[in-house]
Scaffold this active site. Structure first.
Site, PDB file in Angstrom:
ATOM      1  NE  ARG A 290     144.737  46.538 144.501  1.00 35.59           N
ATOM      2  CZ  ARG A 290     143.620  46.583 145.231  1.00 35.59           C
ATOM      3  NH1 ARG A 290     142.546  47.165 144.727  1.00 35.59           N
ATOM      4  NH2 ARG A 290     143.581  46.054 146.437  1.00 35.59           N
ATOM      5  CD  GLU A 319     145.847  54.034 143.236  1.00 33.24           C
ATOM      6  OE1 GLU A 319     145.945  53.860 144.478  1.00 33.24           O
ATOM      7  OE2 GLU A 319     145.013  53.449 142.540  1.00 33.24           O
ATOM      8  CG  HIS A 338     142.524  52.872 145.757  1.00 29.62           C
ATOM      9  ND1 HIS A 338     143.693  52.273 145.347  1.00 29.62           N
ATOM     10  CD2 HIS A 338     141.681  51.845 146.030  1.00 29.62           C
ATOM     11  CE1 HIS A 338     143.578  50.956 145.376  1.00 29.62           C
ATOM     12  NE2 HIS A 338     142.360  50.680 145.788  1.00 29.62           N
TER      13      HIS A 338
END
Length: 377
Positions: A290, A319, A338
């Site tokens: 993460r 992000e 991602h």
């Protein structure tokens, strides 16, 4: 009289469940064995309020197109329970669809909790439970949460190894030259990491993803060490498993560090300035856990100083990564948005296990991949 009626209803539901119960199909059985999926210690039928009646499933078009027959399999697993299919494409369903449901397959989100008191099971297609981190104890109590842990492990592990190999061989710089139609043989002088055989790779987070990374790295002839929070146990291809307080010591000896951690209060900002000051000089940093577990400014500083040889980032903080981030322009950095789980294999496995957990839910059997909501994974 009331006790007798309640007991009769419970026995009737159990009998109906038994009629639709069957063993996992071969695809599910293979996934359970190959990826080591764990089942709960107790059957769900012992959970107060268990009475499968109305189940809501998010089935966006991309999922059903990759997994033909998914809806039919869901209907077969649901037995006599009502199955509500949401094919809108939204993983968080409209509140109207949630009314009166006792189970939801889709995305764990605070909005899902508006289903009411009848809701006792929530299945999250993905491994990340971040969206449900803000749930109150009252919202968690009396409910079972399951997720897609380990199912995306093979894809993310291959993505991690691909980034590691690419950085070690200097491929990002060669690719930039290729885009400029430039035959630059001088770039070979920048390839200084060396061969991977006999180098040490540290997996931080020896769960489903970390275990798959470790197995592949071992196959490349690397020495593999790991960190996990729960115990020192690990597969035989991991030479040493340390606890969380050994991170700095193990990082100091690692040529490659792979971050495969979930995001919790303890892992947020873990890879910070202090960490990068301790990490072995000239190491690679791969992050597929993460983004918020890594201090972006500290990583940039470590890359600019040469402390870190290169970084492969599938997750960042924030992000999306801002367009003006220095990371975009670094020859020794690979960034993917991602997307390390991309590919139909992970989606197919997710659909198979969603069906299998639905079968277990209706039958009252032990569920697969139950989430410890206190720990967040």
């Amino acid at each position: 009289m009331k006790i007798t009626i309640t007991l009769t209803i419970t026995l009737l539901v159990s009998c109906l469940a038994a009629q639709v119960s069957s063993a996992p199909n071969q695809d599910a059985a293979n996934i359970i064995q190959e990826l080591g999926l764990r089942e709960a210690s107790k059957p769900l039928s012992r959970q107060p309020g268990w009475a499968p009646s109305k189940i809501l499933v998010s089935a966006p078009p991309f999922l059903t197109s990759i997994t033909p027959g998914y809806l039919q399999q869901l209907r077969g697993a649901a037995g006599t329970a009502e199955l509500v299919i949401d094919d809108s494409g939204a993983f968080v369903p409209d509140p109207a669809l949630l009314q009166g449901v006792d189970a939801v397959i889709g995305l764990c989100d605070p909005a899902t909790m508006t289903a009411g008191a009848d809701l006792i099971w929530v299945h999250n297609y993905f491994v990340g439970m971040d969206r449900c981190a803000s749930l109150t104890p009252e919202q968690v109590s009396g409910r079972t949460f399951t997720n897609g842990k380990r199912l995306s492990g093979p894809a993310i592990a291959e993505h991690s190894i691909a980034m590691m190999l690419s950085l070690a061989r200097g491929l990002p710089a060669y690719y930039r030259a290729q885009m400029d139609s430039k035959w630059d043989n001088n770039l070979r002088q920048q390839v200084r990491f060396g061969e991977l055989k006999d180098k040490t790779l540290l997996v931080v987070g020896l769960g489903g993803i970390g275990t798959e990374v470790a197995w592949r790295a071992h196959g490349l002839g690397m020495k593999v060490t790991a960190i996990r929070n729960s115990s020192r146990s690990g597969p035989d291809y991991v030479s040493y498993v340390g606890l969380s307080d050994e991170l700095m010591a193990l990082a100091a000896d690692a040529d490659v560090v792979v971050n495969a951690l979930p995001l919790t209060s303890k892992t947020a900002g873990l890879f910070n300035e202090k960490f990068f000051a301790k990490v072995k000089k000239g190491s690679l940093f791969i992050s597929v856990g993460r983004g918020k577990s890594t201090d972006t400014d500290a990583l940039i500083a470590a890359l600019e100083s040469g402390r870190v040889y290169g970084a492969g980032l599938d997750v960042t903080d924030p992000e999306p990564l801002p367009a003006d981030s220095p990371l975009w322009l670094m020859d020794n950095v690979i960034i993917t948005p991602h997307s390390s789980t991309a590919g139909s294999d992970s989606i197919r496995r997710g659909a198979i296990i969603a069906v299998e957990n639905l079968r277990r839910y209706v039958a009252g059997e032990p569920m697969l991949s139950v989430v410890n909501m206190d720990a967040g994974y």
